[in-house]
Design a protein around this motif. Structure first.
Motif, PDB file in Angstrom:
ATOM      1  N   LEU A 188       0.830  -1.194   0.000  1.00 24.20           N
ATOM      2  CA  LEU A 188       0.000   0.000   0.000  1.00 24.20           C
ATOM      3  C   LEU A 188       0.876   1.259   0.000  1.00 24.20           C
ATOM      4  O   LEU A 188       1.795   1.374   0.807  1.00 24.20           O
ATOM      5  CB  LEU A 188      -0.896   0.030   1.239  1.00 24.20           C
ATOM      6  N   LEU A 189       0.555   2.182  -0.904  1.00 17.84           N
ATOM      7  CA  LEU A 189       1.197   3.496  -0.933  1.00 17.84           C
ATOM      8  C   LEU A 189       0.132   4.576  -0.851  1.00 17.84           C
ATOM      9  O   LEU A 189      -0.980   4.415  -1.360  1.00 17.84           O
ATOM     10  CB  LEU A 189       2.007   3.691  -2.213  1.00 17.84           C
ATOM     11  N   LEU A 190       0.508   5.698  -0.225  1.00 17.80           N
ATOM     12  CA  LEU A 190      -0.371   6.843  -0.067  1.00 17.80           C
ATOM     13  C   LEU A 190       0.304   8.060  -0.686  1.00 17.80           C
ATOM     14  O   LEU A 190       1.512   8.251  -0.532  1.00 17.80           O
ATOM     15  CB  LEU A 190      -0.624   7.113   1.423  1.00 17.80           C
ATOM     16  N   GLU A 191      -0.481   8.898  -1.368  1.00 18.17           N
ATOM     17  CA  GLU A 191       0.064  10.115  -1.962  1.00 18.17           C
ATOM     18  C   GLU A 191      -0.137  11.280  -0.992  1.00 18.17           C
ATOM     19  O   GLU A 191      -1.254  11.536  -0.532  1.00 18.17           O
ATOM     20  CB  GLU A 191      -0.635  10.430  -3.284  1.00 18.17           C
ATOM     21  N   ARG A 192       0.933  11.993  -0.701  1.00 23.97           N
ATOM     22  CA  ARG A 192       0.881  13.113   0.241  1.00 23.97           C
ATOM     23  C   ARG A 192       0.032  14.255  -0.318  1.00 23.97           C
ATOM     24  O   ARG A 192       0.170  14.629  -1.473  1.00 23.97           O
ATOM     25  CB  ARG A 192       2.283  13.627   0.541  1.00 23.97           C
ATOM     26  N   ALA A 193      -0.815  14.810   0.529  1.00 24.79           N
ATOM     27  CA  ALA A 193      -1.651  15.942   0.119  1.00 24.79           C
ATOM     28  C   ALA A 193      -0.811  17.201  -0.091  1.00 24.79           C
ATOM     29  O   ALA A 193      -1.098  17.997  -0.980  1.00 24.79           O
ATOM     30  CB  ALA A 193      -2.731  16.210   1.168  1.00 24.79           C
ATOM     31  N   ASP A 194       0.236  17.378   0.727  1.00 23.50           N
ATOM     32  CA  ASP A 194       1.038  18.595   0.623  1.00 23.50           C
ATOM     33  C   ASP A 194       2.115  18.527  -0.458  1.00 23.50           C
ATOM     34  O   ASP A 194       2.779  19.526  -0.727  1.00 23.50           O
ATOM     35  CB  ASP A 194       1.660  18.967   1.980  1.00 23.50           C
ATOM     36  N   HIS A 195       2.277  17.355  -1.078  1.00 21.58           N
ATOM     37  CA  HIS A 195       3.243  17.211  -2.172  1.00 21.58           C
ATOM     38  C   HIS A 195       2.722  16.186  -3.174  1.00 21.58           C
ATOM     39  O   HIS A 195       3.106  15.020  -3.134  1.00 21.58           O
ATOM     40  CB  HIS A 195       4.623  16.783  -1.646  1.00 21.58           C
ATOM     41  N   PRO A 196       1.822  16.584  -4.082  1.00 27.08           N
ATOM     42  CA  PRO A 196       1.302  15.645  -5.082  1.00 27.08           C
ATOM     43  C   PRO A 196       2.455  14.952  -5.816  1.00 27.08           C
ATOM     44  O   PRO A 196       3.462  15.576  -6.151  1.00 27.08           O
ATOM     45  CB  PRO A 196       0.488  16.539  -6.019  1.00 27.08           C
ATOM     46  N   GLY A 197       2.295  13.665  -6.017  1.00 29.34           N
ATOM     47  CA  GLY A 197       3.325  12.872  -6.677  1.00 29.34           C
ATOM     48  C   GLY A 197       4.299  12.226  -5.712  1.00 29.34           C
ATOM     49  O   GLY A 197       5.101  11.396  -6.114  1.00 29.34           O
ATOM     50  N   PHE A 198       4.243  12.596  -4.436  1.00 26.86           N
ATOM     51  CA  PHE A 198       5.101  11.976  -3.428  1.00 26.86           C
ATOM     52  C   PHE A 198       4.326  10.822  -2.795  1.00 26.86           C
ATOM     53  O   PHE A 198       3.369  11.035  -2.059  1.00 26.86           O
ATOM     54  CB  PHE A 198       5.483  12.980  -2.341  1.00 26.86           C
ATOM     55  N   TRP A 199       4.737   9.607  -3.099  1.00 30.84           N
ATOM     56  CA  TRP A 199       4.079   8.404  -2.598  1.00 30.84           C
ATOM     57  C   TRP A 199       4.887   7.825  -1.449  1.00 30.84           C
ATOM     58  O   TRP A 199       6.120   7.857  -1.467  1.00 30.84           O
ATOM     59  CB  TRP A 199       3.938   7.378  -3.718  1.00 30.84           C
ATOM     60  N   GLN A 200       4.181   7.280  -0.464  1.00 39.76           N
ATOM     61  CA  GLN A 200       4.847   6.746   0.717  1.00 39.76           C
ATOM     62  C   GLN A 200       3.991   5.696   1.404  1.00 39.76           C
ATOM     63  O   GLN A 200       2.793   5.581   1.154  1.00 39.76           O
ATOM     64  CB  GLN A 200       5.145   7.866   1.704  1.00 39.76           C
ATOM     65  N   SER A 201       4.642   4.962   2.297  1.00 38.82           N
ATOM     66  CA  SER A 201       3.932   4.069   3.207  1.00 38.82           C
ATOM     67  C   SER A 201       3.381   4.923   4.345  1.00 38.82           C
ATOM     68  O   SER A 201       3.586   6.137   4.388  1.00 38.82           O
ATOM     69  CB  SER A 201       4.901   3.024   3.769  1.00 38.82           C
ATOM     70  N   VAL A 202       2.713   4.292   5.293  1.00 40.49           N
ATOM     71  CA  VAL A 202       2.236   5.001   6.477  1.00 40.49           C
ATOM     72  C   VAL A 202       3.451   5.433   7.292  1.00 40.49           C
ATOM     73  O   VAL A 202       4.366   4.642   7.531  1.00 40.49           O
ATOM     74  CB  VAL A 202       1.311   4.098   7.325  1.00 40.49           C
ATOM     75  N   THR A 203       3.460   6.687   7.697  1.00 35.03           N
ATOM     76  CA  THR A 203       4.529   7.214   8.536  1.00 35.03           C
ATOM     77  C   THR A 203       3.921   8.104   9.589  1.00 35.03           C
ATOM     78  O   THR A 203       2.810   8.618   9.420  1.00 35.03           O
ATOM     79  CB  THR A 203       5.550   8.049   7.730  1.00 35.03           C
ATOM     80  N   GLY A 204       4.658   8.308  10.658  1.00 35.07           N
ATOM     81  CA  GLY A 204       4.191   9.240  11.671  1.00 35.07           C
ATOM     82  C   GLY A 204       5.119   9.319  12.849  1.00 35.07           C
ATOM     83  O   GLY A 204       5.779   8.349  13.202  1.00 35.07           O
ATOM     84  N   SER A 205       5.146  10.501  13.436  1.00 36.52           N
ATOM     85  CA  SER A 205       5.993  10.752  14.601  1.00 36.52           C
ATOM     86  C   SER A 205       5.319  10.263  15.876  1.00 36.52           C
ATOM     87  O   SER A 205       4.087  10.199  15.969  1.00 36.52           O
ATOM     88  CB  SER A 205       6.261  12.249  14.742  1.00 36.52           C
ATOM     89  N   LEU A 206       6.151   9.961  16.855  1.00 34.53           N
ATOM     90  CA  LEU A 206       5.645   9.637  18.176  1.00 34.53           C
ATOM     91  C   LEU A 206       4.844  10.835  18.677  1.00 34.53           C
ATOM     92  O   LEU A 206       5.245  11.990  18.463  1.00 34.53           O
ATOM     93  CB  LEU A 206       6.791   9.356  19.142  1.00 34.53           C
ATOM     94  N   ALA A 207       3.724  10.575  19.338  1.00 30.80           N
ATOM     95  CA  ALA A 207       2.896  11.663  19.868  1.00 30.80           C
ATOM     96  C   ALA A 207       3.574  12.311  21.077  1.00 30.80           C
ATOM     97  O   ALA A 207       3.373  13.489  21.348  1.00 30.80           O
ATOM     98  CB  ALA A 207       1.523  11.140  20.252  1.00 30.80           C
ATOM     99  N   ARG A 208       4.365  11.526  21.774  1.00 27.69           N
ATOM    100  CA  ARG A 208       5.131  12.009  22.938  1.00 27.69           C
ATOM    101  C   ARG A 208       6.363  11.116  23.075  1.00 27.69           C
ATOM    102  O   ARG A 208       6.397  10.019  22.520  1.00 27.69           O
ATOM    103  CB  ARG A 208       4.281  11.997  24.197  1.00 27.69           C
ATOM    104  N   LEU A 209       7.348  11.574  23.772  1.00 27.26           N
ATOM    105  CA  LEU A 209       8.621  10.851  23.866  1.00 27.26           C
ATOM    106  C   LEU A 209       8.483   9.433  24.401  1.00 27.26           C
ATOM    107  O   LEU A 209       9.244   8.548  24.017  1.00 27.26           O
ATOM    108  CB  LEU A 209       9.610  11.631  24.731  1.00 27.26           C
ATOM    109  N   ASP A 210       7.505   9.207  25.280  1.00 26.52           N
ATOM    110  CA  ASP A 210       7.381   7.877  25.888  1.00 26.52           C
ATOM    111  C   ASP A 210       6.317   6.993  25.222  1.00 26.52           C
ATOM    112  O   ASP A 210       5.968   5.941  25.743  1.00 26.52           O
ATOM    113  CB  ASP A 210       7.098   7.995  27.387  1.00 26.52           C
ATOM    114  N   GLU A 211       5.812   7.394  24.056  1.00 22.24           N
ATOM    115  CA  GLU A 211       4.828   6.560  23.369  1.00 22.24           C
ATOM    116  C   GLU A 211       5.519   5.313  22.816  1.00 22.24           C
ATOM    117  O   GLU A 211       6.526   5.425  22.107  1.00 22.24           O
ATOM    118  CB  GLU A 211       4.163   7.322  22.220  1.00 22.24           C
ATOM    119  N   PRO A 212       5.017   4.111  23.111  1.00 24.61           N
ATOM    120  CA  PRO A 212       5.629   2.900  22.552  1.00 24.61           C
ATOM    121  C   PRO A 212       5.536   2.905  21.024  1.00 24.61           C
ATOM    122  O   PRO A 212       4.542   3.359  20.447  1.00 24.61           O
ATOM    123  CB  PRO A 212       4.785   1.769  23.151  1.00 24.61           C
ATOM    124  N   LEU A 213       6.570   2.392  20.379  1.00 27.48           N
ATOM    125  CA  LEU A 213       6.621   2.403  18.916  1.00 27.48           C
ATOM    126  C   LEU A 213       5.428   1.695  18.290  1.00 27.48           C
ATOM    127  O   LEU A 213       4.855   2.179  17.314  1.00 27.48           O
ATOM    128  CB  LEU A 213       7.927   1.785  18.422  1.00 27.48           C
TER     129      LEU A 213
END
Length: 148
Positions: A24-49
């Protein structure tokens, strides 16, 4: 007093794939043509991966997966944050540490996209998906599917 909340410079990359390695690939809304897998930052430093994985997959695709469904590929990479996105991080932060996980699903599903993040989704064979990614870390993670 105004508090500014900066992104944590640590994230997950979740390669969602089927048993026959459709990816599965997703196209970024802020950069059309940029395809990626699901990504995301930790919500807080101690959030389990794995909690970050579950939260991001549900936010970005609508798929609810249990934390134990995520396969930790024991891979992490550090890369420079693109200049256009550095304002989301604390001053002086220039690099992000990314942890790679896989999520195997039985068959392709229709992703329920968050319009502020992604505009389209598609399923591709792993080698084509790797070639379509704009991020070298994402492409490298997907290419590793061929040997898993």
């Amino acid at each position: 007093m105004v508090h500014v909340l900066f992104k944590v410079p640590e994230s997950v990359l979740v390669v969602i794939h089927t048993p026959d390695l459709q990816t599965l690939l997703l196209e970024r809304a802020d950069h059309p043509g940029f395809w990626q897998s699901v990504t995301g930052s930790l919500a807080r430093l101690d959030e389990p991966l794995r909690a970050t994985c579950a939260r991001e997959v549900e936010e970005e695709t609508g798929l609810h997966a249990a934390m134990e469904d995520f396969d930790d590929w024991q891979t992490e990479r550090e890369y420079p944050i693109f200049p256009q996105w550095r304002s989301r991080y604390a001053p002086g932060v220039t690099h992000n540490r990314e942890h790679v996980f896989g999520l195997r699903v039985g068959e392709p599903f229709l992703a329920r996209l968050s319009p502020r993040e992604h505009t389209r989704s598609r399923w591709l064979p792993w080698s084509e998906a790797a070639d379509a990614c704009f991020s070298w870390t994402n492409a490298k993670a997907i290419r590793s599917l061929g040997s898993r």
